[in-house]
Design a protein around this motif. Sequence first.
Motif, PDB file in Angstrom:
ATOM      1  N   ILE A   1       1.271 -71.402  -8.259  1.00 28.71           N
ATOM      2  CA  ILE A   1       1.621 -71.223  -9.668  1.00 28.71           C
ATOM      3  C   ILE A   1       2.279 -72.503 -10.187  1.00 28.71           C
ATOM      4  O   ILE A   1       3.276 -72.974  -9.640  1.00 28.71           O
ATOM      5  N   GLN A   2       1.727 -73.061 -11.261  1.00 26.70           N
ATOM      6  CA  GLN A   2       2.244 -74.315 -11.817  1.00 26.70           C
ATOM      7  C   GLN A   2       2.702 -74.168 -13.260  1.00 26.70           C
ATOM      8  O   GLN A   2       3.452 -75.009 -13.759  1.00 26.70           O
ATOM      9  N   LYS A   3       2.276 -73.139 -13.948  1.00 26.41           N
ATOM     10  CA  LYS A   3       2.578 -72.979 -15.368  1.00 26.41           C
ATOM     11  C   LYS A   3       3.827 -72.120 -15.548  1.00 26.41           C
ATOM     12  O   LYS A   3       3.921 -71.018 -15.000  1.00 26.41           O
ATOM     13  N   HIS A   4       4.792 -72.630 -16.314  1.00 24.04           N
ATOM     14  CA  HIS A   4       6.001 -71.875 -16.634  1.00 24.04           C
ATOM     15  C   HIS A   4       6.620 -71.256 -15.378  1.00 24.04           C
ATOM     16  O   HIS A   4       6.848 -70.046 -15.297  1.00 24.04           O
ATOM     17  N   VAL A   5       6.881 -72.071 -14.392  1.00 25.47           N
ATOM     18  CA  VAL A   5       7.349 -71.588 -13.085  1.00 25.47           C
ATOM     19  C   VAL A   5       8.669 -70.831 -13.215  1.00 25.47           C
ATOM     20  O   VAL A   5       8.871 -69.782 -12.576  1.00 25.47           O
ATOM     21  N   LYS A   6       9.555 -71.337 -14.031  1.00 23.39           N
ATOM     22  CA  LYS A   6      10.868 -70.696 -14.186  1.00 23.39           C
ATOM     23  C   LYS A   6      10.725 -69.286 -14.743  1.00 23.39           C
ATOM     24  O   LYS A   6      11.321 -68.325 -14.198  1.00 23.39           O
ATOM     25  N   ALA A   7       9.934 -69.126 -15.787  1.00 21.82           N
ATOM     26  CA  ALA A   7       9.731 -67.796 -16.371  1.00 21.82           C
ATOM     27  C   ALA A   7       9.032 -66.871 -15.381  1.00 21.82           C
ATOM     28  O   ALA A   7       9.367 -65.685 -15.276  1.00 21.82           O
ATOM     29  N   TYR A   8       8.073 -67.412 -14.654  1.00 22.77           N
ATOM     30  CA  TYR A   8       7.359 -66.607 -13.661  1.00 22.77           C
ATOM     31  C   TYR A   8       8.320 -66.051 -12.612  1.00 22.77           C
ATOM     32  O   TYR A   8       8.287 -64.845 -12.297  1.00 22.77           O
ATOM     33  N   CYS A   9       9.164 -66.891 -12.063  1.00 25.84           N
ATOM     34  CA  CYS A   9      10.072 -66.453 -11.000  1.00 25.84           C
ATOM     35  C   CYS A   9      11.107 -65.457 -11.526  1.00 25.84           C
ATOM     36  O   CYS A   9      11.475 -64.497 -10.827  1.00 25.84           O
ATOM     37  N   ILE A  10      11.577 -65.654 -12.743  1.00 25.73           N
ATOM     38  CA  ILE A  10      12.539 -64.703 -13.327  1.00 25.73           C
ATOM     39  C   ILE A  10      11.895 -63.326 -13.478  1.00 25.73           C
ATOM     40  O   ILE A  10      12.477 -62.302 -13.095  1.00 25.73           O
ATOM     41  N   LEU A  11      10.684 -63.297 -14.024  1.00 31.44           N
ATOM     42  CA  LEU A  11       9.995 -62.023 -14.187  1.00 31.44           C
ATOM     43  C   LEU A  11       9.665 -61.388 -12.837  1.00 31.44           C
ATOM     44  O   LEU A  11       9.755 -60.158 -12.678  1.00 31.44           O
ATOM     45  N   PHE A  12       9.309 -62.200 -11.871  1.00 31.43           N
ATOM     46  CA  PHE A  12       8.990 -61.691 -10.537  1.00 31.43           C
ATOM     47  C   PHE A  12      10.203 -60.994  -9.922  1.00 31.43           C
ATOM     48  O   PHE A  12      10.085 -59.893  -9.362  1.00 31.43           O
ATOM     49  N   LEU A  13      11.365 -61.601 -10.034  1.00 29.56           N
ATOM     50  CA  LEU A  13      12.573 -61.017  -9.460  1.00 29.56           C
ATOM     51  C   LEU A  13      13.001 -59.762 -10.219  1.00 29.56           C
ATOM     52  O   LEU A  13      13.486 -58.790  -9.616  1.00 29.56           O
ATOM     53  N   LEU A  14      12.850 -59.753 -11.529  1.00 28.98           N
ATOM     54  CA  LEU A  14      13.141 -58.533 -12.292  1.00 28.98           C
ATOM     55  C   LEU A  14      12.204 -57.399 -11.883  1.00 28.98           C
ATOM     56  O   LEU A  14      12.617 -56.229 -11.806  1.00 28.98           O
ATOM     57  N   LEU A  15      10.949 -57.733 -11.618  1.00 26.33           N
ATOM     58  CA  LEU A  15       9.994 -56.734 -11.149  1.00 26.33           C
ATOM     59  C   LEU A  15      10.433 -56.138  -9.815  1.00 26.33           C
ATOM     60  O   LEU A  15      10.347 -54.920  -9.603  1.00 26.33           O
ATOM     61  N   GLU A  16      10.934 -56.973  -8.920  1.00 29.79           N
ATOM     62  CA  GLU A  16      11.395 -56.461  -7.620  1.00 29.79           C
ATOM     63  C   GLU A  16      12.566 -55.508  -7.786  1.00 29.79           C
ATOM     64  O   GLU A  16      12.631 -54.465  -7.110  1.00 29.79           O
ATOM     65  N   THR A  17      13.492 -55.818  -8.685  1.00 26.35           N
ATOM     66  CA  THR A  17      14.601 -54.900  -8.945  1.00 26.35           C
ATOM     67  C   THR A  17      14.089 -53.543  -9.436  1.00 26.35           C
ATOM     68  O   THR A  17      14.554 -52.487  -8.991  1.00 26.35           O
ATOM     69  N   GLY A  18      13.139 -53.558 -10.359  1.00 30.88           N
ATOM     70  CA  GLY A  18      12.592 -52.304 -10.867  1.00 30.88           C
ATOM     71  C   GLY A  18      11.930 -51.491  -9.770  1.00 30.88           C
ATOM     72  O   GLY A  18      12.112 -50.261  -9.694  1.00 30.88           O
ATOM     73  N   MET A  19      11.173 -52.136  -8.894  1.00 27.10           N
ATOM     74  CA  MET A  19      10.480 -51.416  -7.830  1.00 27.10           C
ATOM     75  C   MET A  19      11.461 -50.816  -6.831  1.00 27.10           C
ATOM     76  O   MET A  19      11.323 -49.651  -6.419  1.00 27.10           O
ATOM     77  N   LEU A  20      12.448 -51.580  -6.414  1.00 23.76           N
ATOM     78  CA  LEU A  20      13.443 -51.062  -5.472  1.00 23.76           C
ATOM     79  C   LEU A  20      14.223 -49.905  -6.081  1.00 23.76           C
ATOM     80  O   LEU A  20      14.518 -48.906  -5.403  1.00 23.76           O
ATOM     81  N   GLY A  21      14.550 -50.021  -7.373  1.00 24.02           N
ATOM     82  CA  GLY A  21      15.301 -48.965  -8.034  1.00 24.02           C
ATOM     83  C   GLY A  21      14.546 -47.655  -8.091  1.00 24.02           C
ATOM     84  O   GLY A  21      15.133 -46.575  -7.936  1.00 24.02           O
ATOM     85  N   VAL A  22      13.229 -47.724  -8.292  1.00 24.80           N
ATOM     86  CA  VAL A  22      12.424 -46.495  -8.348  1.00 24.80           C
ATOM     87  C   VAL A  22      12.538 -45.724  -7.039  1.00 24.80           C
ATOM     88  O   VAL A  22      12.675 -44.496  -7.025  1.00 24.80           O
ATOM     89  N   PHE A  23      12.502 -46.426  -5.904  1.00 27.91           N
ATOM     90  CA  PHE A  23      12.507 -45.748  -4.609  1.00 27.91           C
ATOM     91  C   PHE A  23      13.901 -45.284  -4.182  1.00 27.91           C
ATOM     92  O   PHE A  23      14.005 -44.441  -3.280  1.00 27.91           O
ATOM     93  N   LEU A  24      14.948 -45.805  -4.803  1.00 34.01           N
ATOM     94  CA  LEU A  24      16.304 -45.429  -4.406  1.00 34.01           C
ATOM     95  C   LEU A  24      16.977 -44.479  -5.389  1.00 34.01           C
ATOM     96  O   LEU A  24      17.932 -43.787  -5.027  1.00 34.01           O
ATOM     97  N   ALA A  25      16.504 -44.424  -6.641  1.00 42.70           N
ATOM     98  CA  ALA A  25      17.150 -43.597  -7.659  1.00 42.70           C
ATOM     99  C   ALA A  25      16.916 -42.119  -7.373  1.00 42.70           C
ATOM    100  O   ALA A  25      15.800 -41.695  -7.078  1.00 42.70           O
ATOM    101  N   LEU A  26      17.968 -41.319  -7.492  1.00 45.14           N
ATOM    102  CA  LEU A  26      17.890 -39.876  -7.302  1.00 45.14           C
ATOM    103  C   LEU A  26      18.326 -39.114  -8.550  1.00 45.14           C
ATOM    104  O   LEU A  26      18.452 -37.886  -8.504  1.00 45.14           O
ATOM    105  N   ASP A  27      18.592 -39.821  -9.619  1.00 46.74           N
ATOM    106  CA  ASP A  27      18.802 -39.230 -10.929  1.00 46.74           C
ATOM    107  C   ASP A  27      17.548 -39.503 -11.748  1.00 46.74           C
ATOM    108  O   ASP A  27      17.075 -40.647 -11.811  1.00 46.74           O
ATOM    109  N   PHE A  28      16.998 -38.455 -12.360  1.00 47.87           N
ATOM    110  CA  PHE A  28      15.715 -38.584 -13.056  1.00 47.87           C
ATOM    111  C   PHE A  28      15.795 -39.613 -14.190  1.00 47.87           C
ATOM    112  O   PHE A  28      14.846 -40.362 -14.436  1.00 47.87           O
TER     113      PHE A  28
END
Length: 606
Positions: free
Chosen positions: A112-139
Amino acid sequence: MQSDVAFLSLTVFLPALGALLLAFFPKDKPDAIKLASLAITVAVFAMTVSMLMGGDSARFKAGEAALQSAFSVDWIPSFNIYYFMGLDGISLPLVVLTSFTSMVAMGASWPIQKHVKAYCILFLLLETGMLGVFLALDFFLFYVFWEVMLLPMYFLIGVWGGPRREYAAIKFFLYTLLGSVLMLIAILMLYFNSDVRKLTPAQLETARIVLPGDAKSVDAIKSEKNAVHTFNIMALQSLGQTTDQFDREILFGKSIQWWSFVLLFIGFAVKVPSVPVHTWLPDAHVEAPTPISMILAGVLLKMGGYGIIRICYPICPDAGYDLAWFVCTLGVVSMVYGAFAALAQKDFKRLVAYSSVSHMGYVVLGIGVWSMSAGNGYNAAYMAQGWNGAMFQMIAHGISSAGMFFMVGVVYDRVHHRNLDEFGGLFARMPVYSGLAYVVFFAGLGLPGLCGFIGEVFVTLSVWNYSKTLAVISAAVVVLTAAYILWTLQRVYLGPEYKGPHGDHLHDMDLREKFIAAPLVAFAILFGVNPNLIFKYMEPTVTQSVEQLATWTENVKEPRLEAARAKEAKEAEAAAKHAAAAIVPADAAPVEGRQVRPAADHVSAR
C-alpha cells in the motif's frame, strides 16, 4: 475485577489508541507508520495469546463453560446499559483469530503506497471494532462495535480498492446497513419486552445484572415497581429460555422472539454470507486490496456465525426450533451454489470469494441442526457436534481463506491481473511460493490432516441424524470443492508456461511474504493434526449452550406443541360432530307411514 477491566479494555482499545498516536506521525514517513501499526497488531496478538497461556490478568481456564474475566461497569445507567465484557469458549478462539489475522494482514499491507497514514488509522479502528464485537456482552455495546466496524471497511474498500471500488464499497455498506437496521429493530423489541425481575438470583448473578445506586443487591432488583429492561445478552438468554416474556404473539400468530430471531438471522446471514444475501461479497473481495480481503474472509464473515450462535438461538429458541429445516437447507444451498459459482470463475480472486460462500454454508448447516426431540430422549449430542463443527470451521476457514487471498495477492502484486486462463507454470518460476500455496489451498479443500477437514466432517456427521438427504448433499459438495481447487492449482501452478503480461516479474517470495505465509501454513497443519488445541477451549461452552436448548425443548417447546396438538384434535372432533349433526339432526323424527329408500335403491328400481 479491576485487572479484568483493564486487560480486556486494553486488548480492545489498544488499536484505537494506536490509531490516535498515528495521527501525530508525519505523512512523509510511510514505512515508520506501517512499522508502528504492525507493532500494535503484534502487541494485541500477544495479549490475546496470553489469555490462552494463563496469567494474572484475564487468564482463561480450558475446560470451564462459564464466563471468565467478565465485568460489568455503569455506562448509561438511565437505560440499564453497561460496559459489559467477558470471555468464554465461543468468543475466545474468535478473539485470537481476529488478532492473528489483523497482524498478518498488516504485514501484507506493505505494498500500500497511497495515503498510508489514513489507511493504517482506519485499519486499526477496524481491529478495535472486530475485537469489541466478540467481547461485548451488552447488546447495545455489541451494536456499537458492529457499527464501528462498518465505516472503516467502507473506506478501506472505497479508497484503496480496484477500478470498481466505489460500487463494491457502496454495495457492502448498503447490505450491511440493511442487516444492521433489522438487527436494531429486534434489539428494541427484546429490550422493551424484557424484565429482569423475573430472573432468579442465580441467573442475575450469572448475567452480572446491576442497577444504578444499589448495584449488587438482588433484593433491590426484585423490589422495583416497574419493569427493569435490559440489553444484557446473558440475561436475555435466560429470559428467552426460562420465562414467557418474549412469547406474546404480535404478527401472523408468531411471537416476539420468533420475529426477533428472523430479523437477527437476516442481519447475521448478510455477514456470513448466505444465499441470497451474498452478492456483496464477491464484488467486495475482488475490489478490496489483499490485506482487506484477508480481514473480510478471515474475520468479518465469522461475525455472522458468531452472532447466530451467541444471540439468535440462545435468546430466541422458538424460531430456531421451528425454522431448523429452513436454516439447514439454506446452509446446503449456499454450499452447493458457492461451489458451482467458483467452478465458473475466470478471476482468481472471485473464485476464492465464492469458495468462502460455500465453506461458510457448512457453518450455517452445523448451527441449524436442531436434533433434540422426544424420540431421542432430547439428546443434545448431535447438535453439540454440529455447533462444535461450525465453530471449528469458522477458525479453519479464517486461516485457509486468509491464506488463499494472500497467495492471490502475491502474484497480483507482480503481474497486476487475476485471469486464470493466462496463468500457468508458476511452480517452476516460484517454487517456494507454490509449495506454500498448495498447503493453503489443500486446507481449503478439506484434505485430511489439514484444518479444513475437521469442521466439515463434524458438521456432516451431525446432520446425518437430522436429515440423511442434507448429509449426503453436504458430503457431495466435497467433490465440487476438490474440482474447483484442483482445477485452479492445475491452471495456475502447473500446466503450460505463463502467457500473461509482466512474466519477467514472476520472482519467488521475499522474506516479508514468507514471514506472512509461514504462520498461516503452520496453523493450517497444526490444527488439522491436533484439533483439540481448539476444542479444549470451546467444547465445554458450546455443549452447555446446546444442553440448555435441549432443556428448553423438553420443558417448554414440547409441552406447548402437545397442547397445540391436543387443541387441534379437540377442535377437529368438535367440527366432525357438528358436521354430522348438520347432515342428520339428532332431534329429527321419521315421517309416519313413509319409507325412505336409499339412493341406490331408486336407481336400481328404475
